[in-house]
Write an enzyme that holds these catalytic residues in place. Sequence first.
Site, short mmCIF file in Angstrom:
data_model
loop_
_atom_site.label_atom_id
_atom_site.label_comp_id
_atom_site.label_asym_id
_atom_site.label_seq_id
_atom_site.Cartn_x
_atom_site.Cartn_y
_atom_site.Cartn_z
N ASN A 53 70.57 25.33 80.12
CA ASN A 53 71.88 25.84 79.68
C ASN A 53 71.91 27.33 80.00
OD1 ASN A 53 74.12 26.75 78.32
ND2 ASN A 53 73.30 26.34 76.26
N LYS A 64 74.31 29.35 79.78
CA LYS A 64 75.23 30.13 78.92
C LYS A 64 76.09 31.05 79.78
CE LYS A 64 71.98 29.51 75.20
NZ LYS A 64 71.49 29.94 73.90
N HIS A 83 77.68 22.69 71.44
CA HIS A 83 76.60 23.67 71.27
C HIS A 83 76.91 24.55 70.05
CE1 HIS A 83 73.95 27.06 71.98
NE2 HIS A 83 73.24 26.25 72.75
N GLU A 129 76.68 27.61 69.56
CA GLU A 129 77.44 28.84 69.85
C GLU A 129 78.92 28.55 69.93
OE1 GLU A 129 75.12 29.95 73.24
OE2 GLU A 129 73.41 30.36 71.93
N GLU A 136 69.07 20.88 68.12
CA GLU A 136 68.86 22.32 68.28
C GLU A 136 69.09 23.03 66.95
OE1 GLU A 136 69.40 23.61 72.67
OE2 GLU A 136 71.30 23.82 71.63
N GLY A 144 67.38 31.05 70.78
CA GLY A 144 67.37 32.43 71.26
C GLY A 144 66.63 33.39 70.34
N SER A 175 64.34 28.00 71.79
CA SER A 175 63.18 28.81 72.15
C SER A 175 62.08 28.01 72.83
CB SER A 175 62.64 29.56 70.92
OG SER A 175 63.63 30.46 70.41
N GLY A 230 67.58 27.25 77.03
CA GLY A 230 68.49 28.38 77.27
C GLY A 230 67.80 29.45 78.08
P1 PGA Z 1 67.12 29.09 73.92
O1 PGA Z 1 68.55 28.36 73.85
O2 PGA Z 1 66.24 28.20 74.74
O3 PGA Z 1 67.40 30.40 74.57
O4 PGA Z 1 66.64 29.23 72.51
C1 PGA Z 1 68.64 26.96 73.74
C2 PGA Z 1 70.09 26.56 73.75
O5 PGA Z 1 70.93 27.32 73.25
O6 PGA Z 1 70.43 25.47 74.25
#
Ligand code: PGA
Length: 256
Positions: free
Chosen positions: A9, A11, A94, A96, A170, A176, A217, A238
């Site tokens: 992803n 983003k 997601h 976000e 998630e 993140g 992460s 991510g």
């Molecule tokens: P991250 O994000 O791997 O940066 O923690 C995962 C995601 O948002 O799908």
Amino acid sequence: MRTPFVAGNWKMFKSVAEARHLISELVPGLQAVEGVEKVLCPPFTALLAAAALLEGTDIGLGAQNLHWEISGAYTGEISPVMVAELCRYVIIGHSERRKYFGETDETVNRKVQAALTHSLIPIVCVGETLEENEAGQTAQVVSRQIRQGFAGIGGFFEASSASSVVVAYEPVWAIGTGRPSTAAGARAVVVDVIRPALAELFGAAFSQAVRVLYGGSVTGSNAAEYFAEPEIDGALVGGASLKVADFTQIVKAAAG
Ligand code: PGA
């Protein structure tokens, strides 16, 4: 059995030129790994260029969102028909999007239906916030997200079509933050909450056949811990999906 699945992803990162560069660096290493369904999800603006670069490879392309209507006066939105022209996959719900763009279980549900109607494979994200986790509400929240996100779509699924949807667990506090869930913790939510909720909606065979990923992460160095859990079928990645060595290592780890 369930084919391992790893999606990146991206983003809101990478211009078209940067996306072209990253994809050309990723393709050789990813192509060399067999037995894993691999998917890149760049921003909308890079999808056309990405589709051209990925043509003829075994690497799939996904969008990060869609609107549920097929066309209309919805300024700034992208319809499932438009996404399906270029992509086979789409990330839906997601955290976000839930947090910053008002996405709810109801809009997630509409989007999942739209994706399935247009033969897109939705990667449906669920997960509890830190507050919900600390209040002991993880099971309740994740189970509600599954039930409501997949409400009214039994007609789309039989055991044989479980590969047409992917679920990503998630936990919001792990995204993140560099503070991932433990593999055992993620496994517990998959086994105790996600698969039972799917079984209730679509039957035991379906719930055992659908891929459930972990996200939050995940890096090249910790990915293997998650994939060592037989109930975790891959990862939604991510930050590490923007790094060639890291993402390639994650995909290799998924191949076992
Ligand atoms: P991250 O994000 O791997 O940066 O923690 C995962 C995601 O948002 O799908």
